[in-house]
Design a protein around this motif. Sequence first.
Motif, PDB file in Angstrom:
ATOM      1  N   VAL A 241       0.845  -1.194   0.000  1.00 31.23           N
ATOM      2  CA  VAL A 241       0.000   0.000   0.000  1.00 31.23           C
ATOM      3  C   VAL A 241       0.887   1.254   0.000  1.00 31.23           C
ATOM      4  N   ASP A 244       3.415   2.475   2.749  1.00 33.32           N
ATOM      5  CA  ASP A 244       4.641   1.682   2.841  1.00 33.32           C
ATOM      6  C   ASP A 244       5.597   2.031   1.702  1.00 33.32           C
ATOM      7  N   GLU A 323       4.882  -1.805   7.158  1.00 34.64           N
ATOM      8  CA  GLU A 323       4.030  -1.507   8.321  1.00 34.64           C
ATOM      9  C   GLU A 323       2.629  -2.084   8.098  1.00 34.64           C
ATOM     10  N   TYR A 324       2.319  -2.353   6.820  1.00 35.74           N
ATOM     11  CA  TYR A 324       0.981  -2.833   6.476  1.00 35.74           C
ATOM     12  C   TYR A 324       1.003  -4.204   5.805  1.00 35.74           C
ATOM     13  N   LYS A 328      -3.863  -5.724   7.920  1.00 39.48           N
ATOM     14  CA  LYS A 328      -3.800  -4.328   8.361  1.00 39.48           C
ATOM     15  C   LYS A 328      -3.940  -3.369   7.170  1.00 39.48           C
ATOM     16  N   ALA A 329      -3.411  -3.778   6.032  1.00 31.99           N
ATOM     17  CA  ALA A 329      -3.509  -2.919   4.837  1.00 31.99           C
ATOM     18  C   ALA A 329      -4.977  -2.654   4.516  1.00 31.99           C
ATOM     19  N   GLU A 332      -6.940  -1.132   8.163  1.00 35.17           N
ATOM     20  CA  GLU A 332      -6.534   0.147   8.764  1.00 35.17           C
ATOM     21  C   GLU A 332      -6.164   1.214   7.733  1.00 35.17           C
ATOM     22  N   TYR A 333      -5.969   0.794   6.491  1.00 41.20           N
ATOM     23  CA  TYR A 333      -5.612   1.824   5.495  1.00 41.20           C
ATOM     24  C   TYR A 333      -6.608   1.869   4.334  1.00 41.20           C
TER      25      TYR A 333
END
Length: 345
Positions: A241, A244, A323-324, A328-329, A332-333
Motif C-alpha cells: 500500500v 509503505d 508496516e501494512y 492491516k492494509a 486500517e488503510y
Amino acid sequence: MSSSGIRRPAILITGAGGEVGYGLIDRLSRSADHDLIALDIKELPADVRERCTSSIVGDILDANLLQRLVSQYEIHTIYHLAALLSTRAEYTPDTAHRVNVEGTLNLLQLAHEQARWHGNAVKFLFPSSIAVYGLPDAATKLKAGAVRESQWNFPTTMYGCNKLYCEHLGRYYTFHYRQLAAEKTLRGVDFRSLRFPGLISAVTMPTGGTSDYAVEMIHSAARNEPYDCFVPAEAKIPFMVMPDAIRSLIALAEVPVERLTQRVYNVTAFSLTAGELQQRVVQAFPKATIRFRPDVARARIVDSWPADVDDTPARKDWNWQPEYPVDKAFSEYLIPGILRHYNGS
Ligand code: AKB
C-alpha cells in the motif's frame, strides 16, 4: 531559496503529479530544512502546489528547462518518479523509451552537474518495478516462488526493459562514470533504487499500469460501480500500500551509504491472487459486482511478473519491514481511507 537569498538544499521530484509523488510531497513537505521542487508535465492541484517551494510544469526531455534548474537550485536529492507505466508503454514504445530512458539519463546528468557545483554526491532515488522480471510461463512462475534481485531479469515489456536498463545506468553513474577521463572526477551520483510491487492507494488512481486491476477493483466497489477484472482470478503478484511505498523510498534515501550492499532492492508487503483480492473487496463492500473478463495480452504481462519477491537484502541492510501486512492494509488503510475519500465518512 530562503528569504535571505541563500540557497538551501533542494529536493527535486519529477513526475510529482503521479500517485507516488502525491504521497511523497505530503511527507517531505513536513520538514522545513530543504526546498521542495516539483516537476510534472501537467499542472499540480493547488493543494499539492502549496506544499512545494516551487512547482514547475515541464518535460524531463526539455534540456533548457533542466539547465535552468541546475542554475536556480542547489539540488541534493532527486526522486525521479516520472515514467510511462507498463500498459501505456506497450501502446507507445518509442515515446516510452524516450521518457523512461532518455528522461532518466537527463536527470542523472543533471545530478552529476549539480554535484560538481556543490561538491556532494546527489542522492538519486529511482522507483523500479517487478516489471524488470520476466518469467516465461505460469508453471515456472509457480516454481520460482519469491525471486531475488539477480534472478529472471528478462522483462517482456518496454517499461520493464527501460527500468532494468536505468538501474544499470544508475549504477554506472555511481561507480564508473568518466572512468577513462584523465582528470579524476568526484562521485557525483549516489543512485538508490527500489523494485516496487503493485502499489495500491486509497486516494489516487494510477494511469497506464498493468497492476492497476487491484486499485480499480477496490475503487470501483467503493463507488458502487461494477468492475470487469482484466486478469483471471488465479493471477498473483506482490503488492504494497502507498504509505509503505513512501516510507520505503524515504528510508532508502536516509540510510548511510556504507550500509548499502547493493543499489537495487526488492521490497514487498504481501502477495494476493486477483480472486483473493476480490474476496477481500466483497467482504468490505458486500454489494460489489466483480467479474473476471481476462484480456489475454495484459494477463500475459502479469503472468510474466513474479508471484512474490525476496526482499531479504532490504530487510538486512536498512531494516526494511512493511508496516501494512495484508490484514492491516485492508482494515486500517485501504477500506477506511477509501470510505473517507468517497463519502467523507
Ligand atoms: C505497472 O503496472 O506498470 C506498475 C508497475 C508494476 O511497475 N504499477
